[in-house]
Design a protein around this motif. Sequence first.
Motif, PDB file in Angstrom:
ATOM      1  N   GLN A  18       0.823  -1.207   0.000  1.00  0.00           N
ATOM      2  CA  GLN A  18       0.000   0.000   0.000  1.00  0.00           C
ATOM      3  C   GLN A  18       0.861   1.262   0.000  1.00  0.00           C
ATOM      4  O   GLN A  18       0.589   2.225  -0.730  1.00  0.00           O
ATOM      5  CB  GLN A  18      -0.923   0.004   1.222  1.00  0.00           C
ATOM      6  N   THR A  19       1.910   1.260   0.809  1.00  0.00           N
ATOM      7  CA  THR A  19       2.770   2.432   0.936  1.00  0.00           C
ATOM      8  C   THR A  19       3.554   2.708  -0.341  1.00  0.00           C
ATOM      9  O   THR A  19       3.738   3.868  -0.738  1.00  0.00           O
ATOM     10  CB  THR A  19       3.747   2.237   2.113  1.00  0.00           C
ATOM     11  N   LEU A  20       4.013   1.645  -0.993  1.00  0.00           N
ATOM     12  CA  LEU A  20       4.858   1.795  -2.174  1.00  0.00           C
ATOM     13  C   LEU A  20       4.067   1.841  -3.475  1.00  0.00           C
ATOM     14  O   LEU A  20       4.669   1.998  -4.550  1.00  0.00           O
ATOM     15  CB  LEU A  20       5.864   0.636  -2.239  1.00  0.00           C
ATOM     16  N   LEU A  21       2.744   1.727  -3.398  1.00  0.00           N
ATOM     17  CA  LEU A  21       1.945   1.632  -4.616  1.00  0.00           C
ATOM     18  C   LEU A  21       2.168   2.806  -5.583  1.00  0.00           C
ATOM     19  O   LEU A  21       2.267   2.581  -6.800  1.00  0.00           O
ATOM     20  CB  LEU A  21       0.465   1.496  -4.269  1.00  0.00           C
ATOM     21  N   PRO A  22       2.265   4.050  -5.107  1.00  0.00           N
ATOM     22  CA  PRO A  22       2.534   5.132  -6.073  1.00  0.00           C
ATOM     23  C   PRO A  22       3.847   4.931  -6.839  1.00  0.00           C
ATOM     24  O   PRO A  22       3.931   5.251  -8.032  1.00  0.00           O
ATOM     25  CB  PRO A  22       2.595   6.378  -5.189  1.00  0.00           C
ATOM     26  N   LEU A  23       4.858   4.400  -6.173  1.00  0.00           N
ATOM     27  CA  LEU A  23       6.133   4.141  -6.840  1.00  0.00           C
ATOM     28  C   LEU A  23       6.026   2.954  -7.787  1.00  0.00           C
ATOM     29  O   LEU A  23       6.628   2.948  -8.866  1.00  0.00           O
ATOM     30  CB  LEU A  23       7.223   3.882  -5.800  1.00  0.00           C
ATOM     31  N   LEU A  24       5.277   1.938  -7.397  1.00  0.00           N
ATOM     32  CA  LEU A  24       5.091   0.760  -8.250  1.00  0.00           C
ATOM     33  C   LEU A  24       4.310   1.120  -9.508  1.00  0.00           C
ATOM     34  O   LEU A  24       4.627   0.651 -10.604  1.00  0.00           O
ATOM     35  CB  LEU A  24       4.382  -0.346  -7.474  1.00  0.00           C
ATOM     36  N   THR A  25       3.301   1.947  -9.358  1.00  0.00           N
ATOM     37  CA  THR A  25       2.515   2.339 -10.530  1.00  0.00           C
ATOM     38  C   THR A  25       3.258   3.348 -11.400  1.00  0.00           C
ATOM     39  O   THR A  25       2.929   3.517 -12.580  1.00  0.00           O
ATOM     40  CB  THR A  25       1.150   2.923 -10.113  1.00  0.00           C
ATOM     41  N   ALA A  26       4.266   3.996 -10.845  1.00  0.00           N
ATOM     42  CA  ALA A  26       5.082   4.923 -11.636  1.00  0.00           C
ATOM     43  C   ALA A  26       6.038   4.190 -12.569  1.00  0.00           C
ATOM     44  O   ALA A  26       6.544   4.775 -13.529  1.00  0.00           O
ATOM     45  CB  ALA A  26       5.867   5.852 -10.714  1.00  0.00           C
ATOM     46  N   ALA A  27       6.299   2.904 -12.290  1.00  0.00           N
ATOM     47  CA  ALA A  27       7.139   2.091 -13.169  1.00  0.00           C
ATOM     48  C   ALA A  27       6.288   1.579 -14.334  1.00  0.00           C
ATOM     49  O   ALA A  27       5.072   1.435 -14.208  1.00  0.00           O
ATOM     50  CB  ALA A  27       7.739   0.924 -12.395  1.00  0.00           C
ATOM     51  N   PRO A  28       6.912   1.268 -15.464  1.00  0.00           N
ATOM     52  CA  PRO A  28       6.127   0.784 -16.604  1.00  0.00           C
ATOM     53  C   PRO A  28       5.382  -0.511 -16.329  1.00  0.00           C
ATOM     54  O   PRO A  28       4.240  -0.678 -16.772  1.00  0.00           O
ATOM     55  CB  PRO A  28       7.192   0.587 -17.697  1.00  0.00           C
ATOM     56  N   ALA A  29       5.996  -1.430 -15.603  1.00  0.00           N
ATOM     57  CA  ALA A  29       5.365  -2.732 -15.351  1.00  0.00           C
ATOM     58  C   ALA A  29       6.046  -3.368 -14.150  1.00  0.00           C
ATOM     59  O   ALA A  29       6.964  -4.192 -14.299  1.00  0.00           O
ATOM     60  CB  ALA A  29       5.478  -3.638 -16.575  1.00  0.00           C
ATOM     61  N   ALA A  30       5.616  -3.009 -12.971  1.00  0.00           N
ATOM     62  CA  ALA A  30       6.289  -3.468 -11.758  1.00  0.00           C
ATOM     63  C   ALA A  30       5.965  -4.927 -11.450  1.00  0.00           C
ATOM     64  O   ALA A  30       4.958  -5.487 -11.904  1.00  0.00           O
ATOM     65  CB  ALA A  30       5.893  -2.586 -10.580  1.00  0.00           C
ATOM     66  N   ARG A  31       6.829  -5.523 -10.641  1.00  0.00           N
ATOM     67  CA  ARG A  31       6.658  -6.905 -10.193  1.00  0.00           C
ATOM     68  C   ARG A  31       6.757  -6.946  -8.672  1.00  0.00           C
ATOM     69  O   ARG A  31       7.675  -6.355  -8.083  1.00  0.00           O
ATOM     70  CB  ARG A  31       7.743  -7.809 -10.794  1.00  0.00           C
ATOM     71  N   ILE A  32       5.833  -7.657  -8.047  1.00  0.00           N
ATOM     72  CA  ILE A  32       5.867  -7.886  -6.606  1.00  0.00           C
ATOM     73  C   ILE A  32       6.064  -9.374  -6.387  1.00  0.00           C
ATOM     74  O   ILE A  32       5.327 -10.202  -6.947  1.00  0.00           O
ATOM     75  CB  ILE A  32       4.558  -7.428  -5.930  1.00  0.00           C
ATOM     76  N   VAL A  33       7.065  -9.734  -5.587  1.00  0.00           N
ATOM     77  CA  VAL A  33       7.352 -11.135  -5.298  1.00  0.00           C
ATOM     78  C   VAL A  33       7.323 -11.348  -3.793  1.00  0.00           C
ATOM     79  O   VAL A  33       8.062 -10.686  -3.058  1.00  0.00           O
ATOM     80  CB  VAL A  33       8.726 -11.567  -5.853  1.00  0.00           C
ATOM     81  N   ASN A  34       6.471 -12.246  -3.341  1.00  0.00           N
ATOM     82  CA  ASN A  34       6.385 -12.607  -1.928  1.00  0.00           C
ATOM     83  C   ASN A  34       7.108 -13.935  -1.720  1.00  0.00           C
ATOM     84  O   ASN A  34       6.791 -14.926  -2.390  1.00  0.00           O
ATOM     85  CB  ASN A  34       4.920 -12.730  -1.504  1.00  0.00           C
TER      86      ASN A  34
END
Length: 243
Positions: free
Chosen positions: A125-141
């Motif tokens: 939630q906190t990093l979402l603005p930065l993730l959406t600012a990238a062309p195609a972000a990836r989140i890995v748990n």
Amino acid sequence: MTMKAALITGTSRPLGLGFAVARQLAELDHHVFLTARDVSRAELLAARLRRENHQATALRLDLTDAASMVEAADQVAQRVGHLDVLVNNASDAVDFTVLSALDADLDAVRSALDVDVLGPWRLVQTLLPLLTAAPAARIVNVSSISAQQIATGLDLGASLRAPAHSFAKHALDVLTTVLARALKDTPILVNAVDPGETATHPERGDEQDARPAADSARGVVRAATLDGNGPTGRLFRDPWPLT
């Protein structure tokens, strides 16, 4: 061309999976943000990568401290302005010696949920603005085979080995699918990876058959660098896929 950026939680140990993931992403030309509760330990590892001519920054980040997440996000925003990869690697202490849910320390369960589930959730939630600012972000748990005791009834030689750890990692797998659905209309892909048994604690003397962290890191890095046609909301373990 703008350099890609990756933030990895739990990067305080030279032999740890987090540092192995950070190094491999740095070798793929990512500016890596190594985070830990004790930033001095992360800085030692970041400095090592910088000596190898990689872009690496250490940040304090405590998954039980929302303010530290906001501060870390601000630092990433100031330095690069976007985030292409988030690897939720940090995990609470594992209760390996507990073999039944009936013997579980519920304080340990609460702590594991805070670090392994609620922390990554808030961090996304906190990093979402930065993730959406990238062309195609990836989140890995980063998951664990222990979770499969709950999900599939996998027998690990106990009614529920490491119940706090297992329950938290199972919940993290569920969170993975929930986040993937929430982000389905975006280019962001969210997946979980069980890296397998990894030799990160030689002092315990019980990892003779485990593989080096560099080998286990490859699956995490693979999920972190999927192309646009890659899967989302999945759990992977070597050999891919598990589910």
